[in-house]
Scaffold this motif. Structure first.
Motif, PDB file in Angstrom:
ATOM      1  N   TYR A 186      -7.877  11.403  -0.119  1.00  0.00           N
ATOM      2  CA  TYR A 186      -8.606  11.532   0.969  1.00  0.00           C
ATOM      3  C   TYR A 186      -8.246  12.936   1.395  1.00  0.00           C
ATOM      4  CZ  TYR A 186     -10.633   7.147   1.523  1.00  0.00           C
ATOM      5  OH  TYR A 186     -11.467   6.126   1.327  1.00  0.00           O
ATOM      6  N   ASN A 187      -9.327  13.818   1.530  1.00  0.00           N
ATOM      7  CA  ASN A 187      -9.249  15.205   2.151  1.00  0.00           C
ATOM      8  C   ASN A 187      -9.153  15.096   3.557  1.00  0.00           C
ATOM      9  OD1 ASN A 187      -9.593  16.424  -0.509  1.00  0.00           O
ATOM     10  ND2 ASN A 187     -11.734  16.420  -0.244  1.00  0.00           N
ATOM     11  N   VAL A 188      -8.179  15.657   4.221  1.00  0.00           N
ATOM     12  CA  VAL A 188      -7.985  16.026   5.702  1.00  0.00           C
ATOM     13  C   VAL A 188      -8.016  17.527   5.735  1.00  0.00           C
ATOM     14  CG1 VAL A 188      -6.951  15.093   7.604  1.00  0.00           C
ATOM     15  CG2 VAL A 188      -6.689  13.719   5.430  1.00  0.00           C
ATOM     16  N   ASP A 189      -9.119  18.169   5.849  1.00  0.00           N
ATOM     17  CA  ASP A 189      -8.824  19.555   5.527  1.00  0.00           C
ATOM     18  C   ASP A 189     -10.086  20.047   6.424  1.00  0.00           C
ATOM     19  OD1 ASP A 189     -11.356  18.891   4.295  1.00  0.00           O
ATOM     20  OD2 ASP A 189     -10.791  19.823   2.372  1.00  0.00           O
ATOM     21  N   GLY A 190     -10.688  19.608   7.446  1.00  0.00           N
ATOM     22  CA  GLY A 190     -11.678  20.291   7.996  1.00  0.00           C
ATOM     23  C   GLY A 190     -13.008  20.680   7.580  1.00  0.00           C
ATOM     24  N   GLY A 191     -13.086  20.180   6.193  1.00  0.00           N
ATOM     25  CA  GLY A 191     -14.349  20.604   5.343  1.00  0.00           C
ATOM     26  C   GLY A 191     -13.852  21.735   4.428  1.00  0.00           C
ATOM     27  N   MET A 192     -12.692  21.988   4.091  1.00  0.00           N
ATOM     28  CA  MET A 192     -12.366  23.217   3.373  1.00  0.00           C
ATOM     29  C   MET A 192     -12.917  22.907   1.826  1.00  0.00           C
ATOM     30  SD  MET A 192      -8.811  24.446   4.776  1.00  0.00           S
ATOM     31  CE  MET A 192      -8.707  25.897   3.835  1.00  0.00           C
ATOM     32  N   GLN A 193     -12.758  21.609   1.268  1.00  0.00           N
ATOM     33  CA  GLN A 193     -13.012  21.533   0.094  1.00  0.00           C
ATOM     34  C   GLN A 193     -14.647  21.560  -0.235  1.00  0.00           C
ATOM     35  OE1 GLN A 193     -11.579  21.335  -2.939  1.00  0.00           O
ATOM     36  NE2 GLN A 193      -9.655  22.528  -1.846  1.00  0.00           N
ATOM     37  N   ALA A 194     -15.086  21.223   1.127  1.00  0.00           N
ATOM     38  CA  ALA A 194     -16.700  20.972   0.855  1.00  0.00           C
ATOM     39  C   ALA A 194     -17.558  22.345   0.625  1.00  0.00           C
ATOM     40  CB  ALA A 194     -17.360  20.217   1.945  1.00  0.00           C
ATOM     41  N   ASP A 195     -16.660  23.506   1.203  1.00  0.00           N
ATOM     42  CA  ASP A 195     -17.258  24.948   1.393  1.00  0.00           C
ATOM     43  C   ASP A 195     -17.273  25.445   0.108  1.00  0.00           C
ATOM     44  OD1 ASP A 195     -18.179  27.140   2.585  1.00  0.00           O
ATOM     45  OD2 ASP A 195     -16.416  27.495   3.525  1.00  0.00           O
ATOM     46  N   ALA A 234      -3.722   8.727  -1.994  1.00  0.00           N
ATOM     47  CA  ALA A 234      -3.068   9.935  -1.470  1.00  0.00           C
ATOM     48  C   ALA A 234      -4.120  10.731  -0.581  1.00  0.00           C
ATOM     49  CB  ALA A 234      -2.776  10.937  -2.546  1.00  0.00           C
ATOM     50  N   VAL A 235      -3.196  11.207   0.410  1.00  0.00           N
ATOM     51  CA  VAL A 235      -3.877  12.065   1.560  1.00  0.00           C
ATOM     52  C   VAL A 235      -3.727  13.705   1.099  1.00  0.00           C
ATOM     53  CG1 VAL A 235      -3.902  10.783   3.674  1.00  0.00           C
ATOM     54  CG2 VAL A 235      -1.917  12.070   2.913  1.00  0.00           C
ATOM     55  N   ALA A 236      -4.815  14.333   1.399  1.00  0.00           N
ATOM     56  CA  ALA A 236      -4.704  15.957   0.825  1.00  0.00           C
ATOM     57  C   ALA A 236      -5.325  16.734   1.934  1.00  0.00           C
ATOM     58  CB  ALA A 236      -5.677  16.244  -0.297  1.00  0.00           C
ATOM     59  N   PRO A 237      -3.830  16.954   2.865  1.00  0.00           N
ATOM     60  CA  PRO A 237      -4.148  17.768   4.149  1.00  0.00           C
ATOM     61  C   PRO A 237      -4.472  19.350   3.754  1.00  0.00           C
ATOM     62  CG  PRO A 237      -2.221  16.342   3.969  1.00  0.00           C
ATOM     63  CD  PRO A 237      -2.607  16.283   2.726  1.00  0.00           C
ATOM     64  N   ALA A 238      -5.186  19.787   4.681  1.00  0.00           N
ATOM     65  CA  ALA A 238      -5.029  21.441   4.427  1.00  0.00           C
ATOM     66  C   ALA A 238      -4.731  22.143   6.055  1.00  0.00           C
ATOM     67  CB  ALA A 238      -6.072  22.045   3.737  1.00  0.00           C
ATOM     68  N   ALA A 239      -4.022  22.972   6.158  1.00  0.00           N
ATOM     69  CA  ALA A 239      -4.032  23.848   7.462  1.00  0.00           C
ATOM     70  C   ALA A 239      -3.731  22.845   8.353  1.00  0.00           C
ATOM     71  CB  ALA A 239      -5.374  24.546   7.659  1.00  0.00           C
ATOM     72  N   ILE A 240      -2.727  22.037   8.485  1.00  0.00           N
ATOM     73  CA  ILE A 240      -2.176  21.175   9.524  1.00  0.00           C
ATOM     74  C   ILE A 240      -1.277  21.980  10.251  1.00  0.00           C
ATOM     75  CG2 ILE A 240      -1.330  18.932   9.965  1.00  0.00           C
ATOM     76  CD1 ILE A 240      -4.150  18.762   8.773  1.00  0.00           C
ATOM     77  N   SER A 286       0.808  -1.156   0.034  1.00  0.00           N
ATOM     78  CA  SER A 286       0.101  -0.036  -0.091  1.00  0.00           C
ATOM     79  C   SER A 286       0.916   1.172   0.067  1.00  0.00           C
ATOM     80  CB  SER A 286      -0.854  -0.098   1.148  1.00  0.00           C
ATOM     81  OG  SER A 286      -1.773   1.167   1.177  1.00  0.00           O
ATOM     82  N   ILE A 287       0.674   2.286  -0.971  1.00  0.00           N
ATOM     83  CA  ILE A 287       1.277   3.348  -0.886  1.00  0.00           C
ATOM     84  C   ILE A 287       0.434   4.431  -0.833  1.00  0.00           C
ATOM     85  CG2 ILE A 287       2.724   4.898  -2.496  1.00  0.00           C
ATOM     86  CD1 ILE A 287       3.816   2.302  -4.071  1.00  0.00           C
ATOM     87  N   ILE A 288       0.978   5.407   0.035  1.00  0.00           N
ATOM     88  CA  ILE A 288       0.044   6.819   0.342  1.00  0.00           C
ATOM     89  C   ILE A 288       0.879   7.946   0.046  1.00  0.00           C
ATOM     90  CG2 ILE A 288      -1.166   7.874   2.007  1.00  0.00           C
ATOM     91  CD1 ILE A 288      -0.635   4.472   2.550  1.00  0.00           C
ATOM     92  N   ASN A 289       0.604   8.574  -0.846  1.00  0.00           N
ATOM     93  CA  ASN A 289       1.450   9.844  -1.181  1.00  0.00           C
ATOM     94  C   ASN A 289       0.832  11.107  -0.525  1.00  0.00           C
ATOM     95  OD1 ASN A 289       2.930   8.788  -3.357  1.00  0.00           O
ATOM     96  ND2 ASN A 289       1.276   8.870  -4.741  1.00  0.00           N
ATOM     97  N   THR A 290       1.693  12.126  -0.300  1.00  0.00           N
ATOM     98  CA  THR A 290       1.129  13.165   0.340  1.00  0.00           C
ATOM     99  C   THR A 290       0.955  14.381  -0.742  1.00  0.00           C
ATOM    100  OG1 THR A 290       2.079  12.815   2.550  1.00  0.00           O
ATOM    101  CG2 THR A 290       1.351  15.326   1.923  1.00  0.00           C
ATOM    102  N   ALA A 291      -0.297  14.436  -1.054  1.00  0.00           N
ATOM    103  CA  ALA A 291      -1.048  15.628  -1.790  1.00  0.00           C
ATOM    104  C   ALA A 291      -1.133  16.949  -0.964  1.00  0.00           C
ATOM    105  CB  ALA A 291      -2.110  15.117  -2.677  1.00  0.00           C
ATOM    106  N   SER A 292      -2.288  17.524  -1.086  1.00  0.00           N
ATOM    107  CA  SER A 292      -2.801  18.686  -0.271  1.00  0.00           C
ATOM    108  C   SER A 292      -3.991  19.249  -1.055  1.00  0.00           C
ATOM    109  CB  SER A 292      -1.707  19.742  -0.485  1.00  0.00           C
ATOM    110  OG  SER A 292      -2.162  21.061  -0.173  1.00  0.00           O
ATOM    111  N   ASN A 293      -4.602  20.059  -0.247  1.00  0.00           N
ATOM    112  CA  ASN A 293      -5.844  20.732  -0.825  1.00  0.00           C
ATOM    113  C   ASN A 293      -5.378  21.664  -1.938  1.00  0.00           C
ATOM    114  OD1 ASN A 293      -4.634  22.821   0.544  1.00  0.00           O
ATOM    115  ND2 ASN A 293      -6.580  24.072   0.650  1.00  0.00           N
ATOM    116  N   ALA A 294      -4.037  21.871  -2.058  1.00  0.00           N
ATOM    117  CA  ALA A 294      -3.285  22.439  -3.194  1.00  0.00           C
ATOM    118  C   ALA A 294      -3.489  21.931  -4.586  1.00  0.00           C
ATOM    119  CB  ALA A 294      -1.921  22.975  -2.867  1.00  0.00           C
ATOM    120  N   ALA A 295      -3.913  20.512  -4.412  1.00  0.00           N
ATOM    121  CA  ALA A 295      -3.946  19.891  -5.786  1.00  0.00           C
ATOM    122  C   ALA A 295      -5.303  19.771  -6.175  1.00  0.00           C
ATOM    123  CB  ALA A 295      -4.026  18.132  -5.236  1.00  0.00           C
ATOM    124  N   TYR A 296      -6.324  20.735  -5.722  1.00  0.00           N
ATOM    125  CA  TYR A 296      -7.470  21.240  -6.155  1.00  0.00           C
ATOM    126  C   TYR A 296      -7.670  22.538  -6.718  1.00  0.00           C
ATOM    127  CZ  TYR A 296      -8.838  16.865  -3.631  1.00  0.00           C
ATOM    128  OH  TYR A 296      -9.079  15.661  -2.926  1.00  0.00           O
TER     129      TYR A 296
END
Length: 252
Positions: free
Chosen positions: A243-252, A178-184, A132-142
């Motif tokens: 997978y977004n990990v962003d507190g809902g930022m991409q849903a807003d 990939a995980v897509a974190p924001a504001a961590i 299993s491979i997990i890359n680190t993307a970001s909300n910057a990917a969107y």
């Protein structure tokens, strides 16, 4: 869990917290970072566990990447999980003022480093027949973000290479997500706040926080738990996903 987990950017906030989460599950962990001093501090914070291997390496150097993969396998016998995480944000500079070298440095670490990690780990995982491979993307990917051309471009690239790799290895028993974190709340976020407003980085942080529906910054553990989930058999039918990990930022 008797798995071996390889983590690049392993001495940083998210990488180190991910190591802790996997160690709690009984895994062996190989930490890769460019700073030998940071790796030593990381290992000390992990109580110098015999389950931890530290490897100083530059993720942009192909020989270093080949070596960190080989050392991990020599020490632990396999690579079950690869958290392809090393990245930098770079300076906040408009495109018209951004030097070619500054842009290339961001792309080299954030894109070439991810590509090289995939190249050598996939070769190992194909020998095993699983992984299993997990890359680190970001909300910057969107999104776009003024002054952050290098970082935005690099994370769009990580999203694309994640999907491409997932398709290439789907018949080899390997999953790539990939995980897509924001504001961590990490050193990188502090650097971004400083870049955005050198005179008032705390004010810049508060402005960012106001755009988070959950009303707080994320923690490295918030990301680490998603990495653990994507590495597990519970996601055996999940590949090519962000997978977004962003507190809902991409849903807003």
């Amino acid at each position: 869990m008797s798995k071996t987990v390889l983590i690049t950017g392993g001495a940083g906030g998210i990488g180190l917290e991910t190591a802790k989460v996997f160690l709690e599950e009984g895994a062996n962990v190989a930490l890769v970072d460019i700073s030998s001093e940071a790796l030593e501090k990381a290992k000390q914070s992990l109580n110098n566990s015999s389950n931890v291997l530290t490897i100083q390496a530059d993720v942009t150097e192909e020989s270093d990447v080949k070596s960190y993969v080989e050392k991990t396998v020599e020490t632990f016998g396999s690579i079950d999980v690869f958290f392809n995480n090393a990245a930098i944000a770079g300076p906040a500079i408009p495109i018209k003022d951004l030097e070619k070298k500054q842009f290339e440095t961001i792309m080299d670490i954030n894109v070439t480093g991810v590509f090289l990690g995939l190249k050598y780990v996939i070769n190992q995982m194909e020998k095993q027949g699983y992984g299993s491979i997990i890359n680190t993307a970001s909300n910057a990917a969107y999104i776009g973000s003024a002054g952050m051309a290098g970082y935005i471009a690099s994370k769009h690239a990580v999203a694309g290479i994640t999907k491409t790799a997932a398709l290439e290895v789907a018949d080899s028993g390997i999953r790539v997500n990939a995980v897509a974190p924001a504001a961590i709340d990490t050193q990188m976020l502090s650097g971004i706040q400083q870049n955005v407003n050198p005179d008032d980085p705390e004010g810049a942080g508060e402005a960012i926080k106001q755009g988070i529906p959950l009303g707080r910054f994320g923690t490295p553990k918030d990301v680490a738990e998603i990495v653990l989930f994507l590495a597990s058999d519970r996601t055996s039918f999940v590949t090519g996903s962000l997978y977004n990990v962003d507190g809902g930022m991409q849903a807003d």
